[in-house]
Design a protein around this motif. Structure first.
Motif, PDB file in Angstrom:
ATOM      1  N   SER A 116       7.194   8.476   2.757  1.00 37.26           N
ATOM      2  CA  SER A 116       6.134   8.962   2.916  1.00 37.26           C
ATOM      3  C   SER A 116       6.160  10.484   3.635  1.00 37.26           C
ATOM      4  CB  SER A 116       4.929   8.477   3.309  1.00 37.26           C
ATOM      5  OG  SER A 116       4.917   7.220   2.514  1.00 37.26           O
TER       6      SER A 116
ATOM      7  N   HIS B 213       3.909   1.632  -1.096  1.00 32.81           N
ATOM      8  CA  HIS B 213       4.868   1.590  -2.318  1.00 32.81           C
ATOM      9  C   HIS B 213       3.849   2.172  -3.359  1.00 32.81           C
ATOM     10  CE1 HIS B 213       8.087   0.439  -4.947  1.00 32.81           C
ATOM     11  NE2 HIS B 213       7.121  -0.395  -5.525  1.00 32.81           N
ATOM     12  N   GLN B 214       2.795   1.527  -3.528  1.00 36.10           N
ATOM     13  CA  GLN B 214       1.729   1.867  -4.510  1.00 36.10           C
ATOM     14  C   GLN B 214       1.684   3.396  -4.547  1.00 36.10           C
ATOM     15  OE1 GLN B 214      -2.031   0.200  -4.245  1.00 36.10           O
ATOM     16  NE2 GLN B 214      -2.484   0.785  -6.283  1.00 36.10           N
ATOM     17  N   ALA B 215       1.514   4.185  -3.319  1.00 34.03           N
ATOM     18  CA  ALA B 215       1.259   5.453  -3.166  1.00 34.03           C
ATOM     19  C   ALA B 215       2.664   6.340  -3.643  1.00 34.03           C
ATOM     20  CB  ALA B 215       0.862   5.937  -1.844  1.00 34.03           C
TER      21      ALA B 215
ATOM     22  N   ASP C  88       1.004   7.650   1.305  1.00 34.06           N
ATOM     23  CA  ASP C  88      -0.429   7.331   1.851  1.00 34.06           C
ATOM     24  C   ASP C  88      -0.298   7.755   3.490  1.00 34.06           C
ATOM     25  OD1 ASP C  88      -2.366   5.864   2.651  1.00 34.06           O
ATOM     26  OD2 ASP C  88      -2.208   4.209   1.563  1.00 34.06           O
TER      27      ASP C  88
ATOM     28  N   THR D 253       4.802   5.238  -5.529  1.00 34.42           N
ATOM     29  CA  THR D 253       5.255   4.963  -7.196  1.00 34.42           C
ATOM     30  C   THR D 253       4.273   6.003  -7.798  1.00 34.42           C
ATOM     31  OG1 THR D 253       3.838   3.270  -7.076  1.00 34.42           O
ATOM     32  CG2 THR D 253       6.401   2.876  -7.024  1.00 34.42           C
ATOM     33  N   SER D 254       3.077   6.109  -7.484  1.00 35.12           N
ATOM     34  CA  SER D 254       2.240   7.171  -7.850  1.00 35.12           C
ATOM     35  C   SER D 254       2.420   8.539  -7.847  1.00 35.12           C
ATOM     36  CB  SER D 254       0.616   6.869  -7.803  1.00 35.12           C
ATOM     37  OG  SER D 254       0.626   7.050  -6.580  1.00 35.12           O
ATOM     38  N   GLY D 255       3.500   8.748  -7.188  1.00 41.30           N
ATOM     39  CA  GLY D 255       4.066  10.054  -6.636  1.00 41.30           C
ATOM     40  C   GLY D 255       3.618  10.858  -5.526  1.00 41.30           C
TER      41      GLY D 255
ATOM     42  N   GLN E 146       0.838  -1.130  -0.121  1.00 37.02           N
ATOM     43  CA  GLN E 146       0.155   0.046  -0.071  1.00 37.02           C
ATOM     44  C   GLN E 146       0.977   1.089  -0.014  1.00 37.02           C
ATOM     45  OE1 GLN E 146      -3.055  -0.286   3.045  1.00 37.02           O
ATOM     46  NE2 GLN E 146      -3.734   1.799   2.624  1.00 37.02           N
TER      47      GLN E 146
END
Lengths: 227, 237
Positions: free
Chosen positions: B71, A80-82, A89, A84-86, A78
């Protein structure tokens, strides 16, 4: 009458037979002694029941660790997905924060579990044993007479009084325990069986218990981050 | 004649021993050896798997932390939550710590081999470790580890037969070392209080359990080698 060479041959054959028998005898003796020694050594170290119980606990722990791995892998995916989309999360981080606050007893929680009422005088080590058994059975949150109990909550006897987290609690103890009732109940019964000669213990399953008490975290004064 | 007598005697002994050995094969001794070997092999395999799984959990935790750190660098909202998360991880035992504290040492004592003494007081029981940990928390400990296993909110000591287990079936064996971070004099005073650990101290005098404690200016406790998964407790709302 046999000739001298004939006598020698017969004697040699007999000696050979005796030697073979002696070797066999020695071999069997050694095997016999070694097998007995092995049994004694094994039994001295650990009996079959202990090993079987250990296998059972290892299986359960390994299953739990597999579930933890799956949850962490999902969390990682989850994040990683956020990334990679720039973006970032923060919800995934918030979810973990809530879980740890629950673990640390800093937020109210609710869920299925047991209500255990103990009427009578209980010593600190008896309550510790009960809490220990419940944690081993997967207790996720515990409160006692209006106090949230976490791993670092001390339980001390002072005379006939039971002091929990610095507060004296009455002789009627009400434990609220959230977790899998199927696992918690045998653990509670185990503790009750050792207490019931002196005190009255009542265990009830609940489909939804609420533990509203929270723990205020103590600031670290001596411990510092890092190895 | 002497030789024949010897042969006869030896044959008799061989037959006797062979019979004993043969009888022992299908009956308890060798069966037990085989069963013990199989059970021990299972334990070894499961403990290997346990170590591998813990390493996997720790590697995934490191990956998750890297994702959280990144993040936090990208988003101020994530940064704020991450700061709170780090604090909670420290409290929960998901961070290694160091500082001053107390080391408590003990080990199994001497078996008195006294048929009248069936108390097993000479061995360390999981309750002894549980009691020491409880006294240390009560004396202001900020973090505790037993034989390298961090004591966390979900920790419970228990027996599997004669084995003392803690934290996802980690087997503890003597000598036992309990490390607590905190104010060394306060921790030593708590453990040294005659009213605390009275039964353990009494057994220590009788059986020689080696119970001792040592103040230190720098000790370390490791990170918990797994994580927390709540399945039943839910936050309100």
């Amino acid at each position: 009458m046999l000739s001298r060479p004939g006598n020698l041959t017969a004697r040699s054959q007999r000696l050979l037979v005796v030697s073979l028998i002696a070797v066999a005898l020695g071999f069997l003796l050694v095997v016999q002694l070694r097998s007995q020694a092995a049994v004694a050594r094994t039994l001295a170290a650990q009996d079959d029941t202990s090993v079987a119980l250990l296998i059972n606990d290892l299986n359960r722990a390994n299953n739990e660790l597999i579930q933890q791995s799956v949850a962490l892998a999902q969390q990682q995916a989850q994040l990683h997905q956020a990334l990679t989309s720039g973006g970032a999360d923060s919800q995934a981080i918030s979810k973990e924060l809530i879980t740890l606050r629950e673990v640390n007893g800093e937020v109210p929680v609710h869920g299925p579990g047991l209500q255990i009422r103990i009427q009578g005088l209980v010593m600190d080590f008896e309550l510790q044993d009960a809490l220990n058994n419940l944690r081993n059975a997967g207790a996720e949150a515990i409160s006692l007479n209006g106090y949230r109990l976490v791993g670092s909550t001390p339980v001390i006897s002072r005379g006939d009084s039971l002091i929990v987290a610095g507060h004296a609690v009455g002789t009627a103890l009400v434990l609220l325990v959230i977790g899998d009732p199927e696992r918690l109940e045998p653990a509670a019964n185990l503790s009750a069986s050792s207490l019931q000669t002196r005190v009255q213990v009542d265990i009830q399953r609940q489909t939804d218990l609420a533990i509203t008490e929270v723990v205020t975290p103590r600031p670290l004064i001596y411990a510092q981050l890092g190895k | 004649m002497t030789l024949l007598a010897s042969v006869s005697l030896a044959t008799f002994l061989v037959a006797g021993l062979a019979a004993t050995q043969f009888r022992s094969q299908p009956l308890p001794p060798s069966n037990r050896v085989a069963r013990d070997a199989a059970l021990r092999q299972s334990v070894n395999q499961l403990e290997d798997q346990n170590r591998t799984l813990k390493a996997r959990v720790q590697a995934l935790q490191a990956d998750v932390k890297a994702g959280e750190d990144e993040s936090a660098r990208r988003s101020s909202a994530a940064q704020e939550v991450k700061a709170q998360l780090d604090e909670q991880k420290t409290i929960a035992g998901l961070t290694a710590l160091h500082g001053p504290g107390l080391t408590v040492l003990l080990h199994d004592g001497t078996d008195p081999n006294d048929p009248a003494d069936k108390s097993l007081g000479w061995t360390i029981h999981y309750q002894d470790l549980q009691d020491i940990v409880n006294v240390l928390w009560a004396s202001g400990a900020e973090a505790i580890a037993v034989n390298g296993q961090r004591i966390v909110p979900s920790t419970g000591f228990y027996y599997a037969g004669v084995n003392i287990l803690v934290n996802n079936a980690s087997r503890l064996s003597g000598p036992y070392t309990v490390i607590a971070l905190g104010d060394p004099p306060a921790l030593a005073s708590g453990v040294g209080n005659p009213d605390q650990l009275a039964e353990l101290k009494s057994r220590n005098r009788i059986y020689g359990l080696g119970l001792s404690w040592l103040r230190s200016t720098r000790l370390g406790v490791p990170v918990y080698d797994a994580t927390f998964l709540l399945k039943y407790a839910q936050p309100p709302g």
